[in-house]
Design an enzyme around this catalytic site. Structure first.
Site, PDB file in Angstrom:
ATOM      1  N   HIS A  84      81.396  62.625  46.391  1.00 22.19           N
ATOM      2  CA  HIS A  84      81.671  62.635  44.944  1.00 22.19           C
ATOM      3  C   HIS A  84      82.885  63.546  44.732  1.00 22.19           C
ATOM      4  O   HIS A  84      82.766  64.721  44.369  1.00 22.19           O
ATOM      5  CB  HIS A  84      80.451  63.159  44.171  1.00 22.19           C
ATOM      6  CG  HIS A  84      80.727  63.369  42.714  1.00 22.19           C
ATOM      7  ND1 HIS A  84      81.073  62.350  41.855  1.00 22.19           N
ATOM      8  CD2 HIS A  84      80.726  64.501  41.953  1.00 22.19           C
ATOM      9  CE1 HIS A  84      81.268  62.835  40.649  1.00 22.19           C
ATOM     10  NE2 HIS A  84      81.069  64.142  40.674  1.00 22.19           N
ATOM     11  N   ASP A 129      79.883  57.782  39.182  1.00 22.41           N
ATOM     12  CA  ASP A 129      81.055  57.076  39.710  1.00 22.41           C
ATOM     13  C   ASP A 129      80.803  55.572  39.728  1.00 22.41           C
ATOM     14  O   ASP A 129      81.678  54.779  39.384  1.00 22.41           O
ATOM     15  CB  ASP A 129      81.359  57.584  41.127  1.00 22.41           C
ATOM     16  CG  ASP A 129      81.441  59.092  41.179  1.00 22.41           C
ATOM     17  OD1 ASP A 129      82.372  59.647  40.577  1.00 22.41           O
ATOM     18  OD2 ASP A 129      80.550  59.719  41.783  1.00 22.41           O
TER      19      ASP A 129
HETATM   20  P1  NAD Z   1      77.344  74.152  32.167  1.00 23.21           P
HETATM   21  O1  NAD Z   1      78.178  75.318  32.514  1.00 23.21           O
HETATM   22  O2  NAD Z   1      77.379  73.619  30.780  1.00 23.21           O
HETATM   23  O3  NAD Z   1      75.829  74.460  32.499  1.00 23.21           O
HETATM   24  C1  NAD Z   1      75.438  74.949  33.728  1.00 23.21           C
HETATM   25  C2  NAD Z   1      74.188  75.778  33.508  1.00 23.21           C
HETATM   26  O4  NAD Z   1      73.746  76.198  34.779  1.00 23.21           O
HETATM   27  C3  NAD Z   1      74.438  77.029  32.674  1.00 23.21           C
HETATM   28  O5  NAD Z   1      73.516  77.048  31.593  1.00 23.21           O
HETATM   29  C4  NAD Z   1      74.197  78.171  33.643  1.00 23.21           C
HETATM   30  O6  NAD Z   1      73.580  79.301  33.032  1.00 23.21           O
HETATM   31  C5  NAD Z   1      73.260  77.515  34.647  1.00 23.21           C
HETATM   32  N1  NAD Z   1      73.260  78.123  35.978  1.00 23.21           N
HETATM   33  C6  NAD Z   1      74.285  78.685  36.656  1.00 23.21           C
HETATM   34  N2  NAD Z   1      73.852  79.162  37.835  1.00 23.21           N
HETATM   35  C7  NAD Z   1      72.540  78.872  37.905  1.00 23.21           C
HETATM   36  C8  NAD Z   1      71.537  79.124  38.877  1.00 23.21           C
HETATM   37  N3  NAD Z   1      71.814  79.788  39.996  1.00 23.21           N
HETATM   38  N4  NAD Z   1      70.277  78.707  38.613  1.00 23.21           N
HETATM   39  C9  NAD Z   1      69.984  78.059  37.474  1.00 23.21           C
HETATM   40  N5  NAD Z   1      70.887  77.806  36.511  1.00 23.21           N
HETATM   41  C10 NAD Z   1      72.152  78.209  36.730  1.00 23.21           C
HETATM   42  O7  NAD Z   1      77.694  73.004  33.232  1.00 23.21           O
HETATM   43  P2  NAD Z   1      77.366  71.450  33.136  1.00 23.21           P
HETATM   44  O8  NAD Z   1      78.463  70.779  32.406  1.00 23.21           O
HETATM   45  O9  NAD Z   1      75.965  71.249  32.686  1.00 23.21           O
HETATM   46  O10 NAD Z   1      77.540  71.029  34.675  1.00 23.21           O
HETATM   47  C11 NAD Z   1      76.659  71.493  35.656  1.00 23.21           C
HETATM   48  C12 NAD Z   1      77.157  71.056  37.033  1.00 23.21           C
HETATM   49  O11 NAD Z   1      77.113  69.648  37.162  1.00 23.21           O
HETATM   50  C13 NAD Z   1      78.608  71.454  37.344  1.00 23.21           C
HETATM   51  O12 NAD Z   1      78.677  71.927  38.696  1.00 23.21           O
HETATM   52  C14 NAD Z   1      79.363  70.155  37.204  1.00 23.21           C
HETATM   53  O13 NAD Z   1      80.548  70.154  37.950  1.00 23.21           O
HETATM   54  C15 NAD Z   1      78.340  69.189  37.743  1.00 23.21           C
HETATM   55  N6  NAD Z   1      78.528  67.776  37.412  1.00 23.21           N
HETATM   56  C16 NAD Z   1      78.287  66.858  38.380  1.00 23.21           C
HETATM   57  C17 NAD Z   1      78.427  65.506  38.113  1.00 23.21           C
HETATM   58  C18 NAD Z   1      78.201  64.465  39.169  1.00 23.21           C
HETATM   59  O14 NAD Z   1      78.508  63.297  38.931  1.00 23.21           O
HETATM   60  N7  NAD Z   1      77.645  64.775  40.321  1.00 23.21           N
HETATM   61  C19 NAD Z   1      78.799  65.097  36.832  1.00 23.21           C
HETATM   62  C20 NAD Z   1      79.032  66.058  35.845  1.00 23.21           C
HETATM   63  C21 NAD Z   1      78.899  67.408  36.156  1.00 23.21           C
HETATM   64  C1  LMR Z   2      82.423  64.301  36.966  1.00 23.17           C
HETATM   65  O1  LMR Z   2      82.637  63.460  37.839  1.00 23.17           O
HETATM   66  O2  LMR Z   2      82.625  64.082  35.757  1.00 23.17           O
HETATM   67  C2  LMR Z   2      81.860  65.637  37.367  1.00 23.17           C
HETATM   68  O3  LMR Z   2      81.733  65.731  38.756  1.00 23.17           O
HETATM   69  C3  LMR Z   2      82.596  66.770  36.784  1.00 23.17           C
HETATM   70  C4  LMR Z   2      83.948  66.962  37.438  1.00 23.17           C
HETATM   71  O4  LMR Z   2      84.266  68.101  37.787  1.00 23.17           O
HETATM   72  O5  LMR Z   2      84.672  65.988  37.594  1.00 23.17           O
END
Ligand code: NAD
Ligand code: LMR
Length: 327
Positions: free
Chosen positions: A188, A160
């Protein structure tokens, strides 16, 4: 390799973010060009095949700094001796959802992970939660690992901050490096408050340089708050490379000294700073001396900012109440 490797656990290592993040860590972006790293990659059982492929690709990079790679779906094995735990693994939201809607699906993942970190990690372990809703998931993990000091738990609002910096830079027609002191306050989520009043452009108040309060309040704030949703709409899946980049930035900012006068945004366990609620994982302006971090002091909070910060902290309190049973 003369230095002892830093051992880093990454959960969800075969996911979208993992696929960008692991290669940045292994190449030295996170801990610097002379610091060896070792990776503990954690996935759920059905994703172990895909993880094997990612590990083959790591092998195929022959990274000079990569000392060791282990893959596991066992949390005790996965968090064994780690100095950093990067908790990415969880389900991302889809179009039309808010991040908080994931609490029911993802919240429980973080009880077992908190417990396993407490039981197995190195004594200096620090944890960054990325999986959404990241503030409250971090709260859950922290409360399931009570012997680990609260100042070692972080949730990620750096994406962000980076988004906000680029929006201000582009409006002012300057490079992003000109924008400093960009605080994201609170959660967030769509209530986060990107604080343009305290941000600076070329060392001057951003609001003075941009000189368009209407744009700052009515365009800048919602664009930053809704950027995650905009990426999901455009890409069909949530931000990944920019999220991985923000994880690298977060750890780097906590482990290297902050430039004098500047700060960065990280969600940490509030001690009530700036009248936020103690015990909640709240994004605040953070400075680091390279080893320890603290909350930046004397950041002015005007009436407009106060209302925005309070709204986001209230949302964190609501999320806290929803997961009380997991704490
Ligand atoms: P994705 O679905 O591509 O990958 C997630 C992975 O986590 C998968 O490979 C899945 O098998 C694994 N997984 C699920 N449960 C699990 C567990 N209990 N233990 C270990 N691994 C597990 O998702 P992504 O795009 O990589 O996003 C992951 C997370 O990050 C999401 O919750 C997304 O919303 C979050 N995210 C946060 C931010 C932020 O700014 N804070 C930014 C982007 C994404
Ligand atoms: C983001 O900010 O891109 C991540 O937290 C993914 C989402 O769900 O917005």
């Amino acid at each position: 390799m003369s230095k002892k490797p830093i051992r880093v656990a990454v959960t969800g290592a075969a996911g979208q973010i993992g696929y960008s993040l692991l290669f940045r860590i292994a190449s030295g972006s996170m801990f610097g060009p002379d610091q060896p790293v070792a990776l503990n990659l954690i996935e759920i059982e059905p994703a172990m095949g895909a993880l094997e492929g990612v590990m083959m690709e790591l092998d195929d990079c022959a990274f000079p700094l990569l000392a060791d790679v282990r893959g596991s779906c066992d949390l005790n094995e996965g968090f064994k001796d780690v100095n950093w735990a990067l908790l990415v693994g969880s389900v991302p939201r889809k179009a039309g959802m808010e991040r908080g809607d994931l609490l029911n699906i993802n919240g429980k993942i973080f009880t077992g992970q908190g417990q396993a970190i407490e039981k197995n990690a190195a004594s200096d372990v620090r944890t960054v939660v990325v999986g959404n809703p990241c503030n409250t998931n971090c709260l859950i993990a922290m409360n399931n690992a009570k012997s680990i000091p609260q100042d070692r738990w972080f949730a990620m609002t750096r994406l962000d901050e980076n988004r906000a910096i680029t929006q201000l830079a582009s409006k002012a027609g300057v490079h992003s490096t000109e924008v400093t002191n960009m605080t994201i306050w609170g959660n967030h989520s769509a209530t986060q408050y990107p604080d343009f009043y305290n941000a600076k452009i070329g060392g001057k108040p951003a609001a003075e340089v941009i000189n368009d309060e209407g744009w700052l309040k009515d365009t800048f704030i919602p664009v930053v708050q809704q950027r995650g949703a905009a990426i999901i709409k455009a890409r069909g899946s949530s931000s990944a490379a920019s999220a991985a980049n923000a994880v690298v930035d977060t750890v780097r900012s906590l482990t290297t000294p902050t430039a004098p006068g500047n700060w960065n945004s990280v969600a940490v366990c509030s001690k009530g700073e700036y009248d936020t609620k103690p015990g909640l994982i709240t994004s605040l302006p953070i400075v680091s001396d390279g080893t320890n971090w603290s909350v930046a002091e004397n950041v002015p909070v005007n009436e407009f900012s106060r209302a925005k910060i309070d709204a986001s902290v209230d949302e964190l309190a609501t999320e806290h109440d929803l997961v009380k049973g997991l704490l």
